[in-house]
Design a protein around this motif. Structure first.
Motif, PDB file in Angstrom:
ATOM      1  N   ASP A   1       0.537  -1.236  -0.107  1.00 36.50           N
ATOM      2  CA  ASP A   1       0.016   0.233   0.256  1.00 36.50           C
ATOM      3  C   ASP A   1       1.036   1.403   0.453  1.00 36.50           C
ATOM      4  O   ASP A   1       2.155   1.290   0.415  1.00 36.50           O
ATOM      5  CB  ASP A   1      -0.926  -0.271   0.721  1.00 36.50           C
ATOM      6  N   VAL A   2       0.863   2.502  -0.751  1.00 35.09           N
ATOM      7  CA  VAL A   2       1.561   3.116  -0.733  1.00 35.09           C
ATOM      8  C   VAL A   2       0.957   4.957  -0.804  1.00 35.09           C
ATOM      9  O   VAL A   2      -0.965   4.873  -0.981  1.00 35.09           O
ATOM     10  CB  VAL A   2       1.982   3.643  -2.626  1.00 35.09           C
ATOM     11  N   ARG A   3       1.135   5.538   0.159  1.00 32.51           N
ATOM     12  CA  ARG A   3       0.469   6.678   1.058  1.00 32.51           C
ATOM     13  C   ARG A   3       1.428   7.662   0.067  1.00 32.51           C
ATOM     14  O   ARG A   3       2.590   8.068   0.596  1.00 32.51           O
ATOM     15  CB  ARG A   3       0.078   6.457   2.467  1.00 32.51           C
ATOM     16  N   ALA A   4       1.179   9.091  -0.221  1.00 33.53           N
ATOM     17  CA  ALA A   4       1.454  10.694  -0.054  1.00 33.53           C
ATOM     18  C   ALA A   4       1.342  11.057   0.697  1.00 33.53           C
ATOM     19  O   ALA A   4       0.935  11.436   1.239  1.00 33.53           O
ATOM     20  CB  ALA A   4       1.137  10.891  -2.095  1.00 33.53           C
ATOM     21  N   PHE A   5       2.502  11.564   1.509  1.00 32.39           N
ATOM     22  CA  PHE A   5       2.347  12.774   2.716  1.00 32.39           C
ATOM     23  C   PHE A   5       2.897  13.973   1.645  1.00 32.39           C
ATOM     24  O   PHE A   5       3.778  14.336   1.419  1.00 32.39           O
ATOM     25  CB  PHE A   5       3.794  12.528   3.610  1.00 32.39           C
TER      26      PHE A   5
ATOM     27  N   ASN B   1     -14.861   7.837  -0.398  1.00 31.96           N
ATOM     28  CA  ASN B   1     -15.806   7.623  -0.756  1.00 31.96           C
ATOM     29  C   ASN B   1     -16.284   5.918  -0.166  1.00 31.96           C
ATOM     30  O   ASN B   1     -17.838   6.001   0.931  1.00 31.96           O
ATOM     31  CB  ASN B   1     -16.869   7.986  -1.619  1.00 31.96           C
ATOM     32  N   ALA B   2     -15.592   5.258   0.395  1.00 30.07           N
ATOM     33  CA  ALA B   2     -15.833   4.043   0.226  1.00 30.07           C
ATOM     34  C   ALA B   2     -15.637   3.793   2.054  1.00 30.07           C
ATOM     35  O   ALA B   2     -16.080   2.588   2.260  1.00 30.07           O
ATOM     36  CB  ALA B   2     -14.854   2.868   0.098  1.00 30.07           C
ATOM     37  N   ASP B   3     -14.747   4.549   2.558  1.00 26.32           N
ATOM     38  CA  ASP B   3     -15.094   4.840   4.614  1.00 26.32           C
ATOM     39  C   ASP B   3     -15.556   6.243   4.529  1.00 26.32           C
ATOM     40  O   ASP B   3     -15.841   6.888   5.959  1.00 26.32           O
ATOM     41  CB  ASP B   3     -13.952   4.743   5.493  1.00 26.32           C
ATOM     42  N   GLY B   4     -17.116   5.817   4.372  1.00 24.10           N
ATOM     43  CA  GLY B   4     -18.277   6.797   4.840  1.00 24.10           C
ATOM     44  C   GLY B   4     -17.489   8.836   4.988  1.00 24.10           C
ATOM     45  O   GLY B   4     -17.861   9.356   5.540  1.00 24.10           O
ATOM     46  N   GLY B   5     -16.730   8.771   4.090  1.00 17.54           N
ATOM     47  CA  GLY B   5     -16.256  10.000   3.966  1.00 17.54           C
ATOM     48  C   GLY B   5     -14.951  10.531   4.441  1.00 17.54           C
ATOM     49  O   GLY B   5     -14.809  11.997   5.114  1.00 17.54           O
ATOM     50  N   ARG B   6     -14.653   9.138   5.706  1.00 19.42           N
ATOM     51  CA  ARG B   6     -13.619   9.625   6.388  1.00 19.42           C
ATOM     52  C   ARG B   6     -12.499   9.826   6.414  1.00 19.42           C
ATOM     53  O   ARG B   6     -11.748   9.930   4.370  1.00 19.42           O
ATOM     54  CB  ARG B   6     -13.125   8.498   7.378  1.00 19.42           C
ATOM     55  N   TRP B   7     -11.204  11.288   6.062  1.00 21.62           N
ATOM     56  CA  TRP B   7     -10.016  11.159   5.136  1.00 21.62           C
ATOM     57  C   TRP B   7      -8.443  10.632   6.064  1.00 21.62           C
ATOM     58  O   TRP B   7      -8.439   9.497   6.784  1.00 21.62           O
ATOM     59  CB  TRP B   7      -9.959  12.453   5.445  1.00 21.62           C
ATOM     60  N   THR B   8      -8.007  10.270   5.109  1.00 20.87           N
ATOM     61  CA  THR B   8      -6.126   9.961   4.751  1.00 20.87           C
ATOM     62  C   THR B   8      -6.068  10.622   3.493  1.00 20.87           C
ATOM     63  O   THR B   8      -5.924  11.283   3.254  1.00 20.87           O
ATOM     64  CB  THR B   8      -6.967   8.529   4.183  1.00 20.87           C
ATOM     65  N   LEU B   9      -4.518   9.968   3.711  1.00 23.85           N
ATOM     66  CA  LEU B   9      -3.442  10.433   2.773  1.00 23.85           C
ATOM     67  C   LEU B   9      -3.476   9.479   1.810  1.00 23.85           C
ATOM     68  O   LEU B   9      -4.439   8.823   1.499  1.00 23.85           O
ATOM     69  CB  LEU B   9      -1.885   9.665   3.203  1.00 23.85           C
TER      70      LEU B   9
ATOM     71  N   GLY C   1      -3.697   7.669  -1.976  1.00 19.16           N
ATOM     72  CA  GLY C   1      -3.018   6.544  -2.002  1.00 19.16           C
ATOM     73  C   GLY C   1      -3.807   5.322  -1.909  1.00 19.16           C
ATOM     74  O   GLY C   1      -4.841   5.227  -2.278  1.00 19.16           O
ATOM     75  N   GLY C   2      -3.292   3.595  -2.581  1.00 19.08           N
ATOM     76  CA  GLY C   2      -3.857   2.965  -2.862  1.00 19.08           C
ATOM     77  C   GLY C   2      -2.670   1.872  -3.050  1.00 19.08           C
ATOM     78  O   GLY C   2      -1.241   1.510  -2.559  1.00 19.08           O
TER      79      GLY C   2
ATOM     80  N   ARG D   1      -6.452   2.840   6.521  1.00 22.27           N
ATOM     81  CA  ARG D   1      -6.084   3.670   5.895  1.00 22.27           C
ATOM     82  C   ARG D   1      -4.934   4.469   6.234  1.00 22.27           C
ATOM     83  O   ARG D   1      -3.159   4.321   5.948  1.00 22.27           O
ATOM     84  CB  ARG D   1      -6.473   4.737   4.257  1.00 22.27           C
ATOM     85  N   VAL D   2      -5.215   5.211   7.360  1.00 30.04           N
ATOM     86  CA  VAL D   2      -4.273   5.786   8.083  1.00 30.04           C
ATOM     87  C   VAL D   2      -4.879   6.407   9.912  1.00 30.04           C
ATOM     88  O   VAL D   2      -5.866   6.491   9.741  1.00 30.04           O
ATOM     89  CB  VAL D   2      -3.592   7.592   7.407  1.00 30.04           C
TER      90      VAL D   2
END
Length: 205
Positions: free
Chosen positions: A68-72, A85-93, A95-96, A182-183
């Motif tokens: 899994d790759v994430r951008a800071f 969208n897949a997690d009820g609008g919660r926030w993340t960096l 990535g995927g 995710r984060v």
């Protein structure tokens, strides 16, 4: 793309399609993709058709972690997050999953563009963390390595996509509700800390 790279990508697409696909006609098509990829792999690789079938039957060889790759990305000391969208609008960096035939850095650049609308340049690797050891909920049935890259925004603009419904920049002490699958907050805080201290090393578990 050479023939072996093409075969690997066909193999990955077919494997994912058979894993997620429910429609019987779609599954027939993905099965046909597997047959075509096997023919290409046999022609360009080191395995015979029988060996390929045995390899697939044994869960595609030796089981290894998914990546899994994430951008800071920082702007005015605020971190860019996207609303999933897949997690009820919660926030993340942004990535995927890393894609077949792309490096981890190439994958994170693609993911940022797809999820936020921004173009980025990868500066360096901040951390490679094991998801289970980090405590990201919920537990997954397979092992995952999470790679966090420091990225510089070079262009583009905030854009809503099929996967995300918002792109915002947040200060560390005013983070929104995170998509913790995710984060998690301690990962964001550690990334902030490394950038602020000019720490050029990469964290790992």
């Amino acid at each position: 793309m050479n023939s072996l790279e093409l075969a690997r990508e066909l193999e990955a697409l077919a494997q994912s399609g058979l894993h997620y696909g429910k429609d019987p006609y779609d599954r027939e098509r993905y099965q046909r993709l597997l047959e075509l990829s096997a023919e290409l792999l046999e022609q360009n690789g080191t395995l015979t058709r029988d060996e390929l079938h045995q390899w697939r039957a044994a869960d595609f060889g030796y089981a290894t972690p998914k990546v899994d790759v994430r951008a800071f990305c920082l702007r005015d000391n605020k971190v860019m997050l996207v609303s999933e969208n897949a997690d009820g609008g919660r926030w993340t960096l942004p990535g995927g999953w890393a894609d077949v035939n792309q490096s981890a850095a190439e994958s994170v650049v693609r993911e940022v563009k797809e999820e936020s609308g921004y173009d980025v340049r990868v500066e360096r690797l901040l951390a490679v963390w094991d998801r289970e050891k980090q405590g990201n909920p919920p537990p997954y049935p397979y092992s995952i390595y999470k790679m966090f890259f420091l990225c510089e925004i070079t262009g583009g603009a905030a854009t809503e996509t099929l996967e995300t419904s918002g792109v915002e920049f947040f200060v560390l002490d005013e983070l929104p509700e995170l998509s913790q699958a995710r984060v998690i907050e301690k990962q964001l805080r550690r990334c902030f800390e490394k950038v602020q201290q000019g720490d050029l090393s990469s964290d790992f578990d």
